[in-house]
Scaffold this motif. Structure first.
Motif, PDB file in Angstrom:
ATOM      1  N   LYS A 155     -20.758 -17.170 -10.956  1.00  0.00           N
ATOM      2  CA  LYS A 155     -19.562 -16.494 -10.441  1.00  0.00           C
ATOM      3  C   LYS A 155     -18.634 -16.098 -11.570  1.00  0.00           C
ATOM      4  O   LYS A 155     -18.107 -14.975 -11.600  1.00  0.00           O
ATOM      5  N   GLU A 156     -18.438 -17.013 -12.512  1.00  0.00           N
ATOM      6  CA  GLU A 156     -17.554 -16.723 -13.647  1.00  0.00           C
ATOM      7  C   GLU A 156     -18.080 -15.562 -14.482  1.00  0.00           C
ATOM      8  O   GLU A 156     -17.336 -14.654 -14.874  1.00  0.00           O
ATOM      9  N   LEU A 157     -19.380 -15.566 -14.758  1.00  0.00           N
ATOM     10  CA  LEU A 157     -19.968 -14.525 -15.598  1.00  0.00           C
ATOM     11  C   LEU A 157     -20.058 -13.182 -14.875  1.00  0.00           C
ATOM     12  O   LEU A 157     -19.855 -12.127 -15.483  1.00  0.00           O
ATOM     13  N   ASN A 158     -20.330 -13.221 -13.588  1.00  0.00           N
ATOM     14  CA  ASN A 158     -20.454 -11.977 -12.832  1.00  0.00           C
ATOM     15  C   ASN A 158     -19.118 -11.267 -12.643  1.00  0.00           C
ATOM     16  O   ASN A 158     -19.085 -10.052 -12.398  1.00  0.00           O
ATOM     17  N   THR A 159     -18.029 -12.018 -12.743  1.00  0.00           N
ATOM     18  CA  THR A 159     -16.703 -11.415 -12.580  1.00  0.00           C
ATOM     19  C   THR A 159     -16.005 -11.162 -13.909  1.00  0.00           C
ATOM     20  O   THR A 159     -14.849 -10.748 -13.931  1.00  0.00           O
ATOM     21  N   ALA A 160     -16.713 -11.419 -15.006  1.00  0.00           N
ATOM     22  CA  ALA A 160     -16.119 -11.186 -16.329  1.00  0.00           C
ATOM     23  C   ALA A 160     -15.873  -9.693 -16.539  1.00  0.00           C
ATOM     24  O   ALA A 160     -16.674  -8.856 -16.135  1.00  0.00           O
ATOM     25  N   HIS A 161     -14.741  -9.358 -17.166  1.00  0.00           N
ATOM     26  CA  HIS A 161     -14.383  -7.955 -17.371  1.00  0.00           C
ATOM     27  C   HIS A 161     -15.206  -7.308 -18.479  1.00  0.00           C
ATOM     28  O   HIS A 161     -15.491  -6.108 -18.435  1.00  0.00           O
ATOM     29  N   GLU A 162     -15.588  -8.093 -19.469  1.00  0.00           N
ATOM     30  CA  GLU A 162     -16.343  -7.541 -20.595  1.00  0.00           C
ATOM     31  C   GLU A 162     -17.811  -7.913 -20.470  1.00  0.00           C
ATOM     32  O   GLU A 162     -18.179  -8.884 -19.804  1.00  0.00           O
ATOM     33  N   ARG A 163     -18.653  -7.133 -21.133  1.00  0.00           N
ATOM     34  CA  ARG A 163     -20.085  -7.394 -21.148  1.00  0.00           C
ATOM     35  C   ARG A 163     -20.582  -7.403 -22.589  1.00  0.00           C
ATOM     36  O   ARG A 163     -20.267  -6.500 -23.361  1.00  0.00           O
TER      37      ARG A 163
END
Length: 289
Positions: A155-163
């Protein structure tokens, strides 16, 4: 295990449509989910299977999870990541308490005289440790703990603004791990033979790097065959040293088991000599690395 790691890596690379470079954030689940499934399966098996191999597989699966969470540390909440890695260590230690008795018993059997006198009491202690390990793992509810950890991280990684591009990310994390190993090898090379902690640090750093190479080999830049060869040497040489050191400490902490006879002294004397021999062998490998 290595073939499974390659498969996971390929899944991560192919987790994006053709032409799109996969990100570390989107690839995380393809690395983590199979490891979580393995750990849950092994934890469940330990309830029915008391063999050393079952406990070993569980401990290894938890160590691999801990290494993967370390690899993705820069992308995850620092406090939560620290707590999750501590959880994996706690569970691995619970399984490891029984595994430590298995290693001690296996070592002692190399001296037939000592083994004949001590094996029954050591086996009894092993049975007590197994009951404690099973109770701890059962009370911890491993399945839900690991599934919750995976869900939270995803959940944390999927909602991160940067990639972050996956290849760039794993190249950097493996490089960090390689530098850490080199630093610890240098420190242990100059350490006194009595400084086992320095040797143990080499083993831990080598194990972490080996797991990272298994995870990320399909997407890494460059050939790591030479590094993998060195890691196998470290794992074998330093692993056998750790076995005898841990066994000696375990027996010293439980000398009451062999009270009333010379069995404890004889076993400790054999382990002490074996520790010195294996320490020399480990130091000899350091000079070649």
């Amino acid at each position: 295990m290595k073939q499974a790691s390659r498969k996971i890596g390929k899944q991560a690379v192919n987790s994006k449509p053709a032409g799109a470079a996969p990100s570390a954030e989107s690839a995380f689940a393809s690395y983590a989910a199979p490891l979580v499934d393995d750990a849950i399966e092994h934890a469940s098996a330990v309830r029915e299977d008391a063999s050393p191999e079952a406990l070993h597989k569980l401990r290894v699966s938890l160590r691999r999870l801990r290494s993967l969470w370390w690899a993705f540390e820069p992308l995850l909440d620092k406090g939560e990541n620290t707590r999750q890695r501590a959880l994996y260590k706690y569970l691995a230690t619970a399984a490891g308490k029984t595994r430590d008795w298995d290693i001690l018993i296996e070592l002692i059997t190399q001296d037939e005289r000592v083994a004949h006198d001590t094996a029954p009491r050591l086996q009894e202690a092993r049975g007590g440790a197994l009951a404690t390990s099973r109770e701890t793992l059962s009370n911890a509810d491993v399945k839900h703990l690991l599934q919750d950890a995976l869900t939270s991280a995803k959940k944390e990684l999927n909602t991160a603004h940067e990639r972050v591009p996956l290849q760039k990310f794993v190249d950097k994390r493996v490089a960090v791990s390689e530098r850490s190993l080199k630093k610890r090898i240098k420190r242990a090379s100059h350490a006194k033979r009595s400084n086992y902690a320095a040797f143990h640090d080499v083993r831990k750093a080598g194990k972490k790097l080996r797991y990272l190479l298994e995870f990320f080999e399909p997407v890494l830049h460059g050939n790591r065959k030479r590094t993998q060869k060195r890691l196998k040497q470290i794992q074998k040489r330093f692993g056998t040293l750790n076995d005898v050191v841990a066994s000696e400490m375990l027996l010293r902490d439980n000398t009451g088991l062999l009270a009333g006879s010379g069995d404890a002294d004889a076993a400790l004397d054999w382990l002490r000599k074996e520790r010195k021999r294996r320490m020399r062998a480990a130091a000899g490998l350091l000079r070649k690395l």
